[in-house]
Design a protein around this motif. Structure first.
Motif, short mmCIF file in Angstrom:
data_model
loop_
_atom_site.label_atom_id
_atom_site.label_comp_id
_atom_site.label_asym_id
_atom_site.label_seq_id
_atom_site.Cartn_x
_atom_site.Cartn_y
_atom_site.Cartn_z
N ILE A 82 -12.07 2.69 1.25
CA ILE A 82 -12.09 1.50 0.35
C ILE A 82 -11.10 0.47 1.01
O ILE A 82 -11.60 -0.88 1.16
CB ILE A 82 -11.50 1.35 -1.32
N LEU A 83 -9.97 0.79 1.32
CA LEU A 83 -9.06 -0.19 2.09
C LEU A 83 -9.75 -0.71 3.16
O LEU A 83 -9.62 -1.84 3.41
CB LEU A 83 -7.73 0.57 2.48
N GLN A 84 -10.58 -0.27 3.98
CA GLN A 84 -11.37 -0.76 5.20
C GLN A 84 -12.34 -1.54 4.67
O GLN A 84 -12.38 -2.56 5.46
CB GLN A 84 -11.84 0.63 5.96
N LYS A 85 -12.86 -1.40 3.50
CA LYS A 85 -13.98 -2.38 3.20
C LYS A 85 -13.35 -3.60 2.77
O LYS A 85 -14.02 -4.33 2.91
CB LYS A 85 -14.63 -1.66 2.22
N VAL A 86 -12.18 -3.48 2.34
CA VAL A 86 -11.63 -4.67 1.60
C VAL A 86 -10.84 -5.53 2.69
O VAL A 86 -10.35 -6.52 2.55
CB VAL A 86 -10.62 -4.25 0.53
N GLY A 87 -10.82 -4.81 3.81
CA GLY A 87 -10.35 -5.74 4.89
C GLY A 87 -8.97 -5.04 5.62
O GLY A 87 -8.35 -6.12 6.10
N MET A 88 -8.85 -3.83 5.61
CA MET A 88 -7.71 -3.41 6.52
C MET A 88 -8.33 -2.85 7.79
O MET A 88 -9.42 -2.07 7.62
CB MET A 88 -6.95 -2.40 5.63
N SER A 89 -7.69 -2.87 8.81
CA SER A 89 -8.44 -2.58 10.28
C SER A 89 -8.25 -1.07 10.09
O SER A 89 -7.32 -0.33 9.67
CB SER A 89 -7.50 -3.25 11.39
N HIS A 90 -9.17 -0.43 10.83
CA HIS A 90 -9.08 1.33 11.05
C HIS A 90 -7.65 1.46 11.47
O HIS A 90 -7.00 2.42 11.03
CB HIS A 90 -10.18 1.34 12.05
N ARG A 115 -9.89 6.46 -0.97
CA ARG A 115 -8.72 5.47 -0.98
C ARG A 115 -8.83 4.83 0.66
O ARG A 115 -8.94 3.48 0.22
CB ARG A 115 -7.33 6.03 -1.19
N ILE A 132 1.00 -1.14 0.16
CA ILE A 132 -0.01 0.06 -0.09
C ILE A 132 0.97 1.19 0.07
O ILE A 132 0.76 2.11 -0.69
CB ILE A 132 -0.80 0.06 1.18
#
Ligand SMILES: Nc1ncnc2c1ncn2[C@@H]1O[C@H](COP(=O)(O)OP(=O)(O)OP(=O)(O)O)[C@@H](O)[C@H]1O
Ligand SMILES: [Mg+2]
Lengths: 662, 253
Positions: free
Chosen positions: A572-580, A569, A268
């Motif tokens: 989206i990253l959070q939705k795709v599975g990156m934690s807050h 951006r 990332i």
């Protein structure tokens, strides 16, 4: 009128876009007003050495005007970018381009009036304040009073009228070219991934390398002046190239390495940084250059100011110094008479007899006489100043008695060293019997060129050498003996001393030709040095402030424009599975990096420039490099602190945008 | 077939920050999804479809009630584990694609795998298969801005299924597509479903819903009605759905 109302409404409604523009324009008007008022101030003429002070301020003023134009365009471009979408919308909703121009005209006129009136008032207050600061810094006389002329304000008015007119034309041109759909969607269009630019990277490396090389290897301060500008230009080019192309090339190389790239952290960061650098490289490089300039200006001017006592002490061992090329008896009499009349007590130092200071060219340790001064400075690095003394004079001044053979000399190195045990003067070899550590009031000190005091057997041998070296007509001057008469005052006010020196100068001028003597007064030098160093520091502080404001603004714009892109951006990253938390960590590290990078590079530039600047300072008589080092460190610390505060403030607005929806 | 997802008495109230008024988006939702099912959720605008999907996606938490995916209680997952849970068990397709413009198609698809720290070789193997299934082999080195809407959505689907999720969630996946590309996408979904993928999809289009095996209607925060496909084909199922919708609307008036 409809458009002026709409324009007013727009200014209010778009305050988020408009406020930074208005504030920075206001600031520019204020600074220009201030410098204009100070430059054209009648009081300036009352300064000691007023010509050079006024010259210096005029020069500073030109730089500020130049900067104002560039910076106005920069902040306008950001404003326009944010407004374009809105103008596109108006266009789609049926407002013709002609009407949009009209609208823009009113917006521009309103902001012009607003900025100018507020800016001039602020500028006058600043000028009054700045004047007091300047007076304090210069330790100036009471006649240095504040006043301002309407014509100076008119100059500011004209300048900003032209700037706003230009901005208006630029904006009209941009609108003319736009197509409404494009504008509405404008920022949604994806951006191409930048390509690695090997060539520009290469150029950048070369430029930076050369610039650094010059800065590090410069030997003489006189050569340093020319080299300084070359090095500065090279480093600026290098910085821009490396920020814009080098960074991307490096990231691309990292991206090519799959093992490295496809790791959660790198993945990332690298791909985001490529875009970040593409969009911000120019801004970051500008921040870096501006920061370097601030650091250089403030460290040099502050060092000169702080070191002024020091350079005074180095330069003057006595209050008044008379150098005379003929019989000094009459001079002594005049000085004594004048002192009596003025009721001043003088302490006379033993007179010092020597040759003139003679210029040599160091050709592989063979010191060759330069008997025409024309290209003497061209190779200053290899020049040396040599002054000849008789053994009798040495014995008188130092109290040590030795004997010298005809081919033996004593050497007192004021600056520089002579390698080996022999001194070759125009191919004549002398054995250095001793390198002396103490010689009357002379002290070793850094200087522009090497400088040696050479003691020879007697005046006969000196004279025969001078005859040999300066054979022909027109060289009498070099052969004349030089008498140095030093005086110290015992208790008297500064004004009395200055008056006394002036009186002595007038009297001597009546009697003697000015080729034959020179009067050097510590007090006079102190006065003009105060004016100069104070003025320099003042300008340095003003420049520093301007640069800091400019830097902050660039950073602010950067944060805002980035925040909006990044927000999407990171969501989206959070939705795709990156934690807050992980997202937050990535944001923080990227923002911090982007922030610290220009500062780090600026400090590196400064560190490399250090020795070059130190040599330049020698030209101004600042010999104390430890003082310069300490000043530099303190300035760097203060600047970094200010920079971090700006970061904190602007980063907050960035995080507000990015984290809005979590 | 056994149970994959159980939604029990789920209620969701949004507290408006400004006025302090509360909006009850969901009141009492109950339903069960079995392994391998293809469920469409329908309802009018504002009926809470997206809200429900966000709850299933662990992007939000219900005010009360419970959501169970196999044995895990979605409410009990802590925020810091939720991300990993999403990555490992759920796949999403959104109406507006949500591709990252900074990544190439390949990197967009690999994103969840990279976040899970999967070895490079395994990632590339999965990628090769998925792009072939979706017919986007030629696009892998392109960037999202170079793609059409339909292509983008296929990339988004690839990213959603490459983790082999237990449940594929889609919110109006065809919302931004024309009818032809919609059809293509729905075919892809049907194929996935036939090979065992469980899908829950939100839509307000009858045609889209007619591709599913079961349709849930949401109204007033509750599951108001449901239809099973049985052995109807798409066309016949569409007619049933349309008829039901008309009936439901008529009742209202
Ligand atoms: N973050 C929020 N804060 C407050 N209220 C919200 C929020 N999100 C949704 N709502 C409200 O909850 C209700 C349900 O919204 P939701 O987005 O789930 O509807 P939807 O069925 O997806 O509609 P559509 O078909 O238009 O997408 C709406 O009344 C909406 O105003
Ligand atoms: Mg919705």
């Amino acid at each position: 009128m409809f458009y002026n109302k709409l324009a007013l409404h727009n200014l209010r409604k778009n305050h988020r876009a408009y406020l930074p523009f208005l504030l920075s324009m206001l600031f520019l008007v204020a600074v220009n007003t201030m410098t204009q008022v100070i430059v054209t101030n009648e009081g300036m003429k009352a300064l000691h050495d007023s010509a050079s002070a006024i010259g210096m301020f005029k020069f500073g003023n030109i730089i500020i005007v130049f900067f104002s134009v560039i910076f106005s365009l920069y902040t306008n471009s950001f404003l326009l970018k944010q407004r374009k979408k809105e103008f596109g919308l108006y266009n789609v909703l049926g407002l013709g381009k002609r009407e949009i121009y009209q609208l823009m005209f009113w917006e521009n006129t309103l902001s012009f009036l607003l900025v100018l009136s507020a800016g001039i008032v602020t500028g006058l207050i600043l000028a009054k304040l700045g004047f007091l600061v300047l007076k304090k810094l210069m330790g100036a006389v009471t006649a240095f009073t504040f006043s301002f002329s309407v014509s100076s304000l008119f100059t500011v008015l004209l300048l900003f009228f032209l700037i706003f007119l230009f901005i208006f034309l630029v904006n009209c041109f941009q609108i003319k070219r736009m197509n409404p759909i494009e504008l509405l969607l404008g920022n949604k269009k994806g951006e191409k991934e930048p390509k690695a630019k090997w060539f520009a990277t290469f150029i950048g490396l070369i430029c930076l390398g050369l610039g650094y090389y010059f800065a590090l290897t410069i030997q003489s301060p006189i050569a340093a002046i020319g080299m300084f500008f070359v090095a500065v230009i090279l480093v600026i080019i290098g910085t821009y190239c490396l920020f814009t192309s080098g960074s991307i090339t490096l990231l691309k190389i990292l991206k090519k390495n799959k093992k490295y790239y496809y790791q959660a952290n790198h993945f990332i960061t690298i791909s985001n940084m490529i875009y970040r650098m593409k969009q911000n490289a120019v801004g970051l490089a500008s921040i870096c250059i501006l920061a370097t300039m601030v650091l250089v200006t403030i460290t040099t001017t502050a060092s000169l100011y702080i070191g002024k006592e020091d350079s005074l002490k180095n330069r003057y061992t006595h209050d008044i110094s008379l150098t005379i090329n003929e019989d000094p008896a009459l001079y002594k009499k005049i000085v004594a008479e004048t002192a009596d009349q003025a009721g001043i007590k003088l302490k006379e130092m033993p007179e010092v007899l020597s040759s003139q200071p003679l210029l040599f060219f160091n050709n592989k340790e063979n010191y060759q006489v330069i008997n025409n001064n024309k290209n003497a400075t061209a190779k200053a690095a290899k020049n040396a100043m040599i002054q000849l003394f008789s053994l009798a004079e040495y014995t008188k001044l130092s109290g040590n008695s030795t004997s010298l053979a005809a081919n033996e000399v004593l050497v007192f190195p004021v600056n520089g060293t002579i390698k080996g045990k022999t001194l070759i003067l125009n191919s004549d070899r002398y054995v250095i019997k001793k390198t002396v550590k103490k010689f009357g009031d002379f002290t070793a000190q850094d200087g522009l060129t090497d400088n040696f005091l050479v003691v020879m057997k007697d005046w006969q041998s000196i004279n025969s050498l001078l005859d040999k070296w300066y054979d022909g007509t027109g060289y009498e001057f070099y052969k004349a003996k030089s008498y140095q008469l030093d005086f110290d005052f015992s208790d008297s006010s500064k004004q009395m001393r200055l008056d006394f020196v002036a009186a002595v100068k007038t009297k001597l001028a009546q009697q003697f030709s000015d080729e034959n003597y020179n009067v050097d007064s510590k007090d006079e030098f102190e006065e003009s040095n105060n004016t100069l160093t104070g003025g320099f520091l003042f300008l340095g502080i003003i420049f520093g402030l301007i640069f800091i404001v400019a830097t902050s603004l660039i950073i602010y714009y950067k944060q805002i424009s980035e925040g909006i892109d990044d927000q999407a951006r990171f969501e989206i990253l959070q939705k795709v599975g990156m934690s807050h938390i992980a997202v937050k960590k990535v944001i923080h590290s990227q923002v911090l990096f982007v922030f610290l990078f220009p500062l780090a590079v600026a400090i590196l530039h400064l560190a490399v420039a250090f020795s070059m600047i130190r040599k330049l300072l020698l030209l101004f008589g600042l010999l104390n490099w430890q003082l310069f080092l300490v000043t530099t460190i303190i300035v760097v610390l203060i600047f970094s602190l200010l920079y971090l505060i700006v970061y904190q403030l602007t980063a907050r607005s960035y995080y507000q945008i990015v984290e809005r929806k979590n | 077939m056994n149970e994959l997802l159980r939604v029990k008495e789920v209620r969701k109230v949004y507290q408006s920050q400004l006025k302090g008024t509360a909006v009850e988006a969901l009141r009492a939702i109950n339903f069960v999804v079995e392994h391998g099912e293809y469920v469409a959720i329908m309802g009018e605008s504002g009926s809470g479809k997206s809200t429900l999907l966000n709850l299933l996606a662990t992007l939000d938490k219900p005010t009360s009630g419970s959501l169970l995916l196999e044995d895990s209680n979605l409410n009990a997952i802590k925020e810091k584990d939720a991300a990993a849970f999403r990555r490992d068990h759920l796949g999403f397709v959104f109406q507006d694609f949500n591709l990252l413009d900074t990544f190439s198609v390949k990197d967009n698809i690999l994103l969840p795998l990279v976040l899970s720290r999967m070895p490079l070789q395994e990632m590339e193997k999965r990628l090769a298969k998925i792009v072939k299934d979706l017919g986007i082999e030629k696009l892998v080195d392109h960037y999202p801005y170079e793609l059409s809407g339909g292509q983008k959505q296929r990339v988004a689907v690839a990213r959603a299924v490459i983790t082999r999720p237990k449940l594929l969630l889609a919110d109006e996946p065809t919302g931004a597509l024309d009818s032809k590309t919609s059809d293509q996408l729905l075919k892809v979904f049907q194929q996935f479903n036939q090979s065992g993928q469980t899908i829950v999809m939100v839509t307000h289009s009858n045609i889209v819903a007619s591709h599913a095996n079961r349709v849930l209607f949401i109204k007033d925060g509750q599951v108001f009605h449901q239809l099973y496909r049985g052995d109807k084909n798409n066309q016949a199922f569409l007619e049933t759905i349309t008829a039901t919708m008309t009936a439901l609307l008529a009742k209202e008036e």
